[in-house]
Every structure is written in C-alpha cells, then in structure tokens.
Design a protein around this motif. Structure first.
Motif, PDB file in Angstrom:
ATOM      1  N   PRO A 162      -0.086  -0.173   6.588  1.00  0.00           N
ATOM      2  CA  PRO A 162      -0.445   1.029   5.822  1.00  0.00           C
ATOM      3  C   PRO A 162       0.644   2.089   5.885  1.00  0.00           C
ATOM      4  N   THR A 163       0.820   2.810   4.786  1.00  0.00           N
ATOM      5  CA  THR A 163       1.771   3.929   4.759  1.00  0.00           C
ATOM      6  C   THR A 163       1.091   5.230   4.368  1.00  0.00           C
ATOM      7  N   GLY A 164      -0.189   5.159   4.002  1.00  0.00           N
ATOM      8  CA  GLY A 164      -0.909   6.362   3.592  1.00  0.00           C
ATOM      9  C   GLY A 164      -1.273   7.236   4.773  1.00  0.00           C
ATOM     10  N   THR A 165      -1.674   8.475   4.473  1.00  0.00           N
ATOM     11  CA  THR A 165      -2.079   9.427   5.505  1.00  0.00           C
ATOM     12  C   THR A 165      -3.252   8.884   6.308  1.00  0.00           C
ATOM     13  N   GLY A 166      -3.170   8.971   7.626  1.00  0.00           N
ATOM     14  CA  GLY A 166      -4.254   8.523   8.489  1.00  0.00           C
ATOM     15  C   GLY A 166      -4.388   7.014   8.571  1.00  0.00           C
ATOM     16  N   GLY A 167      -3.323   6.290   8.212  1.00  0.00           N
ATOM     17  CA  GLY A 167      -3.379   4.839   8.296  1.00  0.00           C
ATOM     18  C   GLY A 167      -4.093   4.175   7.134  1.00  0.00           C
ATOM     19  N   VAL A 168      -4.196   4.868   5.995  1.00  0.00           N
ATOM     20  CA  VAL A 168      -4.866   4.317   4.819  1.00  0.00           C
ATOM     21  C   VAL A 168      -3.900   3.426   4.047  1.00  0.00           C
ATOM     22  N   ILE A 169      -4.372   2.243   3.644  1.00  0.00           N
ATOM     23  CA  ILE A 169      -3.558   1.317   2.857  1.00  0.00           C
ATOM     24  C   ILE A 169      -3.559   1.771   1.402  1.00  0.00           C
ATOM     25  N   THR A 170      -2.390   1.880   0.818  1.00  0.00           N
ATOM     26  CA  THR A 170      -2.261   2.313  -0.566  1.00  0.00           C
ATOM     27  C   THR A 170      -2.043   1.111  -1.478  1.00  0.00           C
ATOM     28  N   ARG A 171      -2.114   1.368  -2.789  1.00  0.00           N
ATOM     29  CA  ARG A 171      -1.866   0.315  -3.770  1.00  0.00           C
ATOM     30  C   ARG A 171      -0.451  -0.242  -3.631  1.00  0.00           C
ATOM     31  N   GLU A 172       0.507   0.662  -3.361  1.00  0.00           N
ATOM     32  CA  GLU A 172       1.890   0.229  -3.193  1.00  0.00           C
ATOM     33  C   GLU A 172       2.036  -0.690  -1.982  1.00  0.00           C
ATOM     34  N   ASP A 173       1.264  -0.434  -0.912  1.00  0.00           N
ATOM     35  CA  ASP A 173       1.317  -1.286   0.270  1.00  0.00           C
ATOM     36  C   ASP A 173       0.879  -2.708  -0.071  1.00  0.00           C
ATOM     37  N   VAL A 174      -0.167  -2.824  -0.894  1.00  0.00           N
ATOM     38  CA  VAL A 174      -0.670  -4.147  -1.282  1.00  0.00           C
ATOM     39  C   VAL A 174       0.368  -4.878  -2.125  1.00  0.00           C
ATOM     40  N   HIS A 175       0.959  -4.161  -3.087  1.00  0.00           N
ATOM     41  CA  HIS A 175       1.995  -4.792  -3.910  1.00  0.00           C
ATOM     42  C   HIS A 175       3.182  -5.227  -3.056  1.00  0.00           C
ATOM     43  N   ALA A 176       3.529  -4.416  -2.061  1.00  0.00           N
ATOM     44  CA  ALA A 176       4.642  -4.764  -1.182  1.00  0.00           C
ATOM     45  C   ALA A 176       4.329  -6.024  -0.379  1.00  0.00           C
ATOM     46  N   ALA A 177       3.056  -6.158   0.022  1.00  0.00           N
ATOM     47  CA  ALA A 177       2.661  -7.347   0.777  1.00  0.00           C
ATOM     48  C   ALA A 177       2.620  -8.582  -0.113  1.00  0.00           C
TER      49      ALA A 177
END
Length: 484
Positions: A199-214
């Motif tokens: 996760p890269t979002g605030t507070g450890g939240v997974i963002t859409r970009e994180d999923v695409h990166a994975a």
C-alpha cells in the motif's frame, strides 16, 4: 446452509435479509464476503459488499453475535428479502444443544418462522440498510469494520492486539488489507490478492495505482505515471484508469462475459432510450479561448478557494443559463398520459466513467447554486463516483446531462439520451486550432459541442437556439452575467 432442530434454541439465531434497496431495484449480486462462519460481528459492522444495477454498496449487519452460516457464495445474485446470513446472537448460552442439521437450499424452501427472530425485534429505530441510504436518526453509530480501520496497517505488538480485541486475551484475526470497494473489485477482476499488494495510500490504504502496479511488472525505463491525451486543458477531470485486460490462455478464440449489474442496467437503459425517443443530434464548433482565460482567472480568485475550477464548471453554468432562456428543453415526454412535463428545476447529470461502467449522478436543483457552490457540487460528484460511493438516489431524477468525451481526446460524439430526460450535451476535446479571429488566422482554443434531444417535444428551432446559446456563452463568457 443449516437450520436449528431444537426449537428451544431457535431464538439464538437471527437472519439478515437482503435489504430493500429502493429506486426500483429488486436484486443485488454479492461481490465479497468480509466475514466467515465463526467470526464475531457487531451491530453496524460491514459484512459484505453487493452490487446493484446502479452502484456497489456495503451492507452493515444490525445486531451482535457469531456468524453461523453464509447462505450464498460470492458472485450470486440475490433477490431483495432473501436471507443472506445467519448469526448466533447468544453463543455459548446452551452448550448442550444439538448440532444444526442440514436443510434444503434457500431457493427450494424458506426457513421456518421459528428459525430466526422476527426482523421487527431489531433495535428500535434501526433497519438494515445499504451504505449511502442512511439510517434512522435514532440508530447507533456505525462501528468500524473488523480487521480494517480498527487494525493497524502493520503487525501490532501483542499488547495492542489484546487492547483492540477488547478482552485482552484472544488475538485478533488476521488483519484484512485496507482498500475501498472499487479497489477491491479491481483487484478481483485482475486476479490480484490484496494481501500481496504494497500500500502507498495514507494509513496503509491500498490505492488503485497499487493494484495496477502489482498486476504489471515495472520496467526500469517505464514512466512513473500514465500518459494522458495531449490537450491544452482537459474539459473535466480525467477518467478512471483503464483496467488492464485479464490474461487470455493461449489458443482461446473467444471469451464470454456475463452481463449483469451496472453493465446490464446500462444496456437496457440505452436500448430503451434509443428505440423510444426519436433522437436528433446537432453540432457546433466554438472558440472557447476566452472561457479558458476565465478559468485561469477564477483559479486565482479568493472566492473560489478550496474548490476545483475547470472548463466543465463554466460549461455547466452556460448550460444552466441557456435552459433559463429556453425552458422548453428542460422537459420530458410522458407517454402514459400523453403529456409534456415541464420541469422548473434542473437536476444536472454528469456522465462519469467508472470501473463498473458509465453512471450518471446528478446535482439536485443546480439552477439555484452559485458558481462556488456548483464547483463544490461537481467536485463531490466526481470524487464520489470514482470511489464507487454513488448511491442510486444520486442517479435518480435527472433532467438534462453533460457527457465529456473530450477527456479521451476525441472531437465529439452522438450521445444517447439518459432515460427520462430530453437533452444531453456532449463536449469534445479542447484543442489549439487555426481559427479566423478578427480577420486573421490565429491559434485559438476550440471545441465541438454535440446536442442530442428528443424530437417529440424539442423541435429543430428550439434545439438549435439552445445549442447556439451555450456556444455563444462559451465564446463570450461575460454573457453569464448579462444573460443570467
């Protein structure tokens, strides 16, 4: 699925039914279960995510207990009123009770009345509802989802886990990765396990970009951000990122995708609109250079601080002024009563592309809003749509719609009317083009507008005047003042 054989224990088990979602919707698909049999749940805790024909929403359960059984697997479409989960509300109160026996499938026979306490026994003033519909004012405040907001992003010390557990003994279940429902749906579509995503979002939240990166291996030379159409200034916020296609096994010649949920509703609505209302589409190309200059000036205006200013804001305002000058456009054809229903309010729809499909939420009574208020409403509408939190009520009752195809870099299109409306404006890309200005060819910012309307109640003269007024305002935005 099970049911109790010992009637003395029947009151221990309560059943939670698929809530009445309103807005004419009668079913929903279970996208994700957040609990499993044996999990402890509390009043207000979200237990599953469902998708209706209009939006994805989360269901909070209205009582405490231990999950006894889940009646339907993920991916099942369930009718409103069907029991989806059974909860033991008094676990451990009768350890000598017999083990529950298997029962017929839910579609074969309904559970006996004695198998669960009546829904009326829920806490007074509270009803199970979909997130986004709200609850009665007297209801308790929704508690945080177990294993999500209450759990720290990383592994917590044992003392912290004990404190969060409430009793200081048993350890917490494994924390569920933090992500919003649209991001979870994206991960499911791409076959990505959220537990493996950084996760890269605030507070450890997974963002859409994180999923695409994975989902996509990072090449060393690849740019860090996706490319966008080369236009001087997009007409509206960029569309949601395009989902990467799922890998296709070698030798596969075709793939069948079930049509359901939002996509099914869109298809039905578009067919109904296209073959019911006789569509006419007119086009006009307009120099919007002055409008773009005004946008730049408004961005520096202190009265517009805290709101997003973009060309869509002035296009929306121009449309509202044009409706005031041509009120006959803001109407609808009532086939049953053979009447034209004139609307004296404008619920301004904004077509929004989301990972679940196209939705058209609308701004209620937009004609009464000041420019800063309209900017705030547009910003909230776009943000809510992107996060998948748009409620069915927000998409009901629209009177006229704007669809911005320009964000995709195209010049214009021939939009289909949103059902129940009589006009829709398509806005093309704003581009620098050679244009005759004051007798000389100069580079000017130009766009093409396309207006589709219902020819049963809007004739060519009215439709043309309406479109010409919008174009005239965008060419000379001072008309927002002189014509208002």
């Amino acid at each position: 699925m099970t049911t109790m054989t010992d009637t003395s224990n029947a009151a221990r088990f309560r059943e939670f039914k698929m809530p009445d979602v309103g807005e004419g919707l009668t079913e929903a698909e279970i996208l994700k279960w957040y609990v499993q049999p044996g999990d402890t749940v509390t009043d207000g805790q979200v237990v599953c995510e469902v998708e209706t024909a209009k939006a994805a929403v989360e269901l909070p359960i209205p009582f405490d207990g231990v999950v006894h059984e889940l009646r339907f697997p993920e991916g099942t479409t369930v009718d409103v009123g069907q029991v989806i989960i059974a909860v033991d509300v008094a676990p451990g109160s009768d350890s000598g009770a017999e083990e529950p026996a298997a029962a017929p499938a839910p579609e074969a026979a309904a559970a006996p009345e004695a198998a669960a306490a009546p829904e009326a026994e829920a806490p007074k003033g509270r009803q199970p509802v979909l997130v986004g519909y709200g609850v009665a004012e007297s209801s308790t405040k929704r508690r945080a989802r177990k294993g999500a907001e209450t759990a720290p992003p990383a592994a917590a010390p044992a003392a912290v886990q004990a404190e969060l557990n409430g009793q200081g003994t048993a350890a917490l279940p494994e924390a569920r990765p933090l992500a919003k429902p649209p991001v979870r749906k994206l991960a499911k579509d791409l076959g990505i396990d959220l537990a493996t995503v950084t996760p890269t979002g605030t507070g450890g939240v997974i963002t859409r970009e994180d999923v695409h990166a994975a989902a996509t291996p990072v090449a060393p030379s690849a740019p860090s951000t996706p490319s966008t159409p080369s236009v001087p200034e997009p007409s509206v916020e960029a569309p949601a990122p395009v989902q990467a296609p799922a890998p296709v096994p070698a030798g596969t010649r075709e793939t069948r995708i079930p049509v359901k949920g939002v996509r099914k509703a869109i298809a039905q609505a578009m067919v109904g609109s296209a073959f019911t209302a006789p569509h006419v589409t007119e086009f006009v190309t307009v120099d919007v250079t002055r409008t773009m200059k005004l946008v730049a000036e408004l961005k520096e205006d202190k009265d517009m601080a805290g709101v997003r200013v973009n060309p869509l804001l002035l296009i929306a305002k121009a449309l509202l002024v044009a409706i005031k000058r041509n009120p006959g456009v803001n109407a609808v054809w009532d086939e049953a009563n053979q009447e034209i229903v004139q609307k004296h309010y404008v619920n301004l729809g904004i077509a929004a592309a989301t990972p679940r499909g196209l939705i058209v939420p609308n701004i209620k009574d937009a004609q009464d809003q000041t420019l800063p208020q309209l900017a705030a409403s547009l910003g909230e509408l776009v943000a809510t749509a992107r996060e998948g939190r748009t409620s069915p009520a927000a998409m009901a009752g629209g009177t006229v719609t704007i669809t911005n195809v320009g964000v995709f870099g195209v010049d214009t299109g021939t939009p289909i009317l949103n059902p129940g409306e009589s006009a829709i404006l398509a806005v093309g890309a704003i581009k620098l083009q050679p244009w005759v200005h004051k007798g000389k060819v100069k580079p000017r910012q130009v766009t093409t507008l396309a207006l589709s309307f219902d020819h049963r109640l809007i004739d060519g003269e009215l439709g043309s005047r309406f479109l010409a007024d919008i174009a005239a305002i965008l060419e000379q935005p001072k008309r927002l003042i002189t014509w208002a």
